[in-house]
Design an enzyme around this catalytic site. Sequence first.
Site, mmCIF file in Angstrom:
data_model
loop_
_atom_site.group_PDB
_atom_site.id
_atom_site.type_symbol
_atom_site.label_atom_id
_atom_site.label_comp_id
_atom_site.label_asym_id
_atom_site.label_seq_id
_atom_site.Cartn_x
_atom_site.Cartn_y
_atom_site.Cartn_z
ATOM 1 N N GLY A 271 19.551 22.583 -11.202
ATOM 2 C CA GLY A 271 18.779 23.583 -11.812
ATOM 3 C C GLY A 271 19.106 24.745 -11.472
ATOM 4 O O GLY A 271 19.460 25.598 -12.400
ATOM 5 N N GLU A 274 21.697 29.155 -4.981
ATOM 6 C CA GLU A 274 21.318 30.195 -4.414
ATOM 7 C C GLU A 274 22.419 30.876 -3.772
ATOM 8 O O GLU A 274 21.954 31.753 -2.894
ATOM 9 C CB GLU A 274 20.262 29.761 -3.289
ATOM 10 C CG GLU A 274 21.068 28.890 -2.112
ATOM 11 C CD GLU A 274 20.720 27.369 -1.955
ATOM 12 O OE1 GLU A 274 20.740 27.008 -3.209
ATOM 13 O OE2 GLU A 274 20.942 26.797 -1.234
ATOM 14 N N ASN A 275 23.506 30.959 -4.301
ATOM 15 C CA ASN A 275 24.666 31.752 -3.708
ATOM 16 C C ASN A 275 24.161 33.118 -3.216
ATOM 17 O O ASN A 275 23.509 33.814 -4.009
ATOM 18 C CB ASN A 275 25.751 31.826 -4.737
ATOM 19 C CG ASN A 275 26.161 30.698 -5.563
ATOM 20 O OD1 ASN A 275 26.405 29.689 -4.953
ATOM 21 N ND2 ASN A 275 25.538 30.625 -6.880
ATOM 22 N N GLU A 308 15.140 29.935 -5.339
ATOM 23 C CA GLU A 308 16.396 30.127 -4.850
ATOM 24 C C GLU A 308 16.509 31.540 -4.220
ATOM 25 O O GLU A 308 17.195 31.847 -3.488
ATOM 26 C CB GLU A 308 17.238 30.487 -6.297
ATOM 27 C CG GLU A 308 17.331 29.139 -6.946
ATOM 28 C CD GLU A 308 17.696 27.830 -6.553
ATOM 29 O OE1 GLU A 308 18.425 28.030 -5.263
ATOM 30 O OE2 GLU A 308 17.321 26.613 -6.902
ATOM 31 N N HIS A 311 15.520 30.946 -0.594
ATOM 32 C CA HIS A 311 16.715 30.594 0.066
ATOM 33 C C HIS A 311 17.556 31.600 0.824
ATOM 34 O O HIS A 311 18.431 31.460 1.859
ATOM 35 C CB HIS A 311 17.737 29.861 -0.700
ATOM 36 C CG HIS A 311 17.377 28.446 -0.871
ATOM 37 N ND1 HIS A 311 17.109 27.554 0.072
ATOM 38 C CD2 HIS A 311 17.594 27.461 -2.014
ATOM 39 C CE1 HIS A 311 17.243 26.239 -0.050
ATOM 40 N NE2 HIS A 311 17.428 26.011 -1.444
ATOM 41 N N GLU A 330 16.264 22.766 2.411
ATOM 42 C CA GLU A 330 15.678 22.427 1.218
ATOM 43 C C GLU A 330 14.147 22.037 1.295
ATOM 44 O O GLU A 330 13.434 22.448 0.748
ATOM 45 C CB GLU A 330 16.343 21.191 0.492
ATOM 46 C CG GLU A 330 17.835 21.403 -0.026
ATOM 47 C CD GLU A 330 17.805 22.841 -0.859
ATOM 48 O OE1 GLU A 330 16.383 23.032 -1.426
ATOM 49 O OE2 GLU A 330 18.778 23.245 -1.034
HETATM 50 N N1 B3K Z 1 20.989 24.055 -3.273
HETATM 51 C C1 B3K Z 1 21.065 23.756 -4.602
HETATM 52 C C2 B3K Z 1 21.217 22.272 -4.786
HETATM 53 C C3 B3K Z 1 22.953 22.162 -4.747
HETATM 54 C C4 B3K Z 1 23.046 20.776 -5.200
HETATM 55 C C5 B3K Z 1 24.663 20.356 -5.112
HETATM 56 N N2 B3K Z 1 24.789 19.004 -5.590
HETATM 57 C C6 B3K Z 1 19.694 24.173 -5.466
HETATM 58 C C7 B3K Z 1 18.485 24.132 -4.456
HETATM 59 O O1 B3K Z 1 18.117 23.454 -4.008
HETATM 60 O O2 B3K Z 1 17.922 25.360 -4.518
HETATM 61 ZN ZN ZN Z 2 17.131 24.571 -2.809
#
Ligand code: B3K
Ligand code: ZN
Length: 873
Positions: A271, A274-275, A308, A311, A330
């Site tokens: 989807g 969250e970089n 995001e 996060h 998560e």
């Molecule tokens: N943290 C990412 C998920 C990454 C999955 C990598 N295979 C999106 C989310 O949960 O916000």
């Molecule tokens: Zn997440």
Amino acid sequence: MEIGHAAVAITRLQDYCPPAYLVDSVALDVDIRDGVTTVTSSLSLRRNPASADATVMTFNGEGLLLRTLALDDVVLDSDRYHYENGLLTVEGLPEACTLTSVVDIEPEKNTALEGLYQSNGMYCTQCEAEGFRHITFFPDRPDVLARFTTTVRADKARYPLLLSNGNPVAWGEEEEGGSGRHWVTWEDPFPKPCYLFALVAGDLACLEDTFMTVSGRKVALRLYAEHRDLDKLDHAMASLKNAMRWDEQVYGREYDLDIYMIVAVSHFNMGAMENKGLNIFNTSCVLAHPSTTTDAGFQRVESVVAHEYFHNWSGNRVTCRDWFQLSLKEGFTVFRDQQFSADMNSAAVQRVENVDFLVNHQFPEDQGPMAHAVRPEEYQKIDNFYTLTIYEKGAEIVRMQYHLLGAENFRKATDHYFEANDGKAVTCDDFVASMEAVSGRDLGQFKRWYSQAGTPVLTVTDEYREGQYHLTFRQHTPATPGQEDKQPLVIPIRLALLDDQGAPCALDANGQGEQVIIVDQAQETVSFAVPEGVTPSLLRGFSAPVVLDYDYTQAQLARLLAYDSDGYCRWNAAQRLYFAALDRLVVEPGEADAEAAALVPVLEQVIARSDEDPAQAALLLTLPSEVALGDRHTPLNPASIHLAHRAMKRALGKALQSHWLSLAENLLATELSMDGRAMGRRQLRNLALDFLAAGEHDEAAGLAVELFELPLCMSEELGALKVLVHHDLPGADQALAQFAERWQDEALVMDQWFAVQATVPGEQTVDRVNGLLEHPAFDWKTPNRVRALVGTFTNGNPSAFHAESGAGYRLFAQALSRLDAINPQVAARLANGAARLPRLEPQRRERLAEVLADVQKNSSGNVAEVLGRILSS
Ligand code: B3K
Ligand code: ZN
């Protein structure tokens, strides 16, 4: 163990060791040129006092062409290091040093969409969980937090925009004689694990706004998409600002950089991501416009944008020590986004939608071959563990802690958690420790929720004895793969006892109508001084993620559905009524009209009240899916499930015909509104139209065509199209052609076009899907398209996927193999569609097992892990 040709390495929680060296800072130079990108990285390394390891350090690196490696500016001889099987090992490192590497990578050839890759001409990255090792050498583990400075270089005309995490600090043109190339340097002041690294180079349009934080700092908000999609960013922007304000108010969390960016990308494995300061989003989770996006799509954008953003604290500022702790970020962040969506929309409806999703998707996962704990003990491929258990069950575990502590203490506990762990990589235990520190509660037994896989079954019996009402609770968690013995869990049960008028009885001397019973033993009894004949309203708000087994009578369920003030309990009562009738039809077909007739009076009540909350009424009137019905019958014969389901829908369509007709006619809006009530009305209207068609009403086709021809928005247009196509009404083919013609240039809308066709019930859909796989608009390299066609076919169309001939299985197997060669992560996710194999009736089970065994022989590690678990169960 050897599966296919891939040697399978298992990573275990108990083997966790801190890294030998820490990375204080990293300077990256990413030089993008057609065909080859050169990445120069300088890591400032320092021995980790917490590690016993000597002077040897390993760095992850996958598929990198190493050009030079230098230690403190001296090029290393090849006997000082070796690079094989994805690991670079360097020996004889001093206490502190700088390791510089120059590598070449080929993003244009990257179809796995992990690391740096190209999407519609732009370059972008996906590093979680282990993508950064495809870009450069690095200790690719979340407990190594470094300060990143990143310079991106590329052709200026084609890539005017060069982005990375943090703030831009320098930029310019490259000298070399008017090369037309430029560069930008970004600096991220917050130490972060490399999975949060991001980079984008492209030619994009930008929607810009600002946000004033609670302490008065001005943040630039920039949402980027392809130029043609600029008009689809307003909803995401509004959602982002709401999320930023909400996190300040509800969690006291303020944003910490000067810029917050989101980039929409068409090719994306999940989807969104969250970089830090530079989220990268699947277009499906950020673009929204009423004419191209359904109401459900709008809600998804709102929740994913918020997720995001949240996060930034729950994940980025406080991150995970290792990937076994994934649910730490998560589960908590899903809980936060659920709270946010509940505050922005109807809380009751949101809760039911969350629970519906959990019980119909996570429960089956937890009860099948893929069952695993929220904090697993081991994995082969971490990408396979981004599961509903980690996300959705993880959120329920946080929610139970929220309710155990109460809102005020929970807030104190999260403040404690964020403050004590800011800038650190921590574990689920650290989260619970903050809950304990603030509340003084011992959550030792509660923590079994993290380590114990499987869905607990809570069996409730009652009796009226000696003037008191006694409720007995028994809990039992069935064995899951690799975990035979289960311990009792802490199960909070919110309950009320309704009298025969549906009013809650006083449960104590203060006249409280609701209580929370905390069950932590295998069996417990509680007693109440209430009159005889009460109906227990149990697990209100879905207070714990358990299967509730109580033998409700039809009259009790009707009472709950009619009078209970708890939205979840009303919905659950409706589900139980439907399931009971459907279960009988599976065993004894032919009684559908009688079953429907028995439901009519209760459903008429729901319809009569539908104007109070149309969205809630729509949820109450929606039959459980065929998949959910199938999950109640072992051995599973999807054909008989399909017949029972279809018969029931048809019978209800006929029995309530006049109601469906008036809902379909009266809910028609004359102007477009995107508020919750308008969305609820559209949802109810589409449902009514669907029942009308299922009951073969003469007007169904006309109403659907009318709506399809002049829709106010995509929810109407798609709702009408679905009714026409799924019921094979006159005008269906023409509508499909017209829709494709109208929307051929809108990828996300065309995804819906594929999905509508892939979910037409019945075996003949296999041929249709095989045909669509050859359609010029189908593309194996675009995950959204593959999910729209193959994913919805597998997971949302049991009567076709499980066609008796085995044709659906063959389609699935061929698709898996083909996709696995392109994108193993997306293929492995698709492979989960076979998880019901052990429950299938013998003939289908053998057929499916046979084709899967073939796929497995040549599969990637990702697919091999999933198929291995399914086939060995
Ligand atoms: N943290 C990412 C998920 C990454 C999955 C990598 N295979 C999106 C989310 O949960 O916000
Ligand atoms: Zn997440």
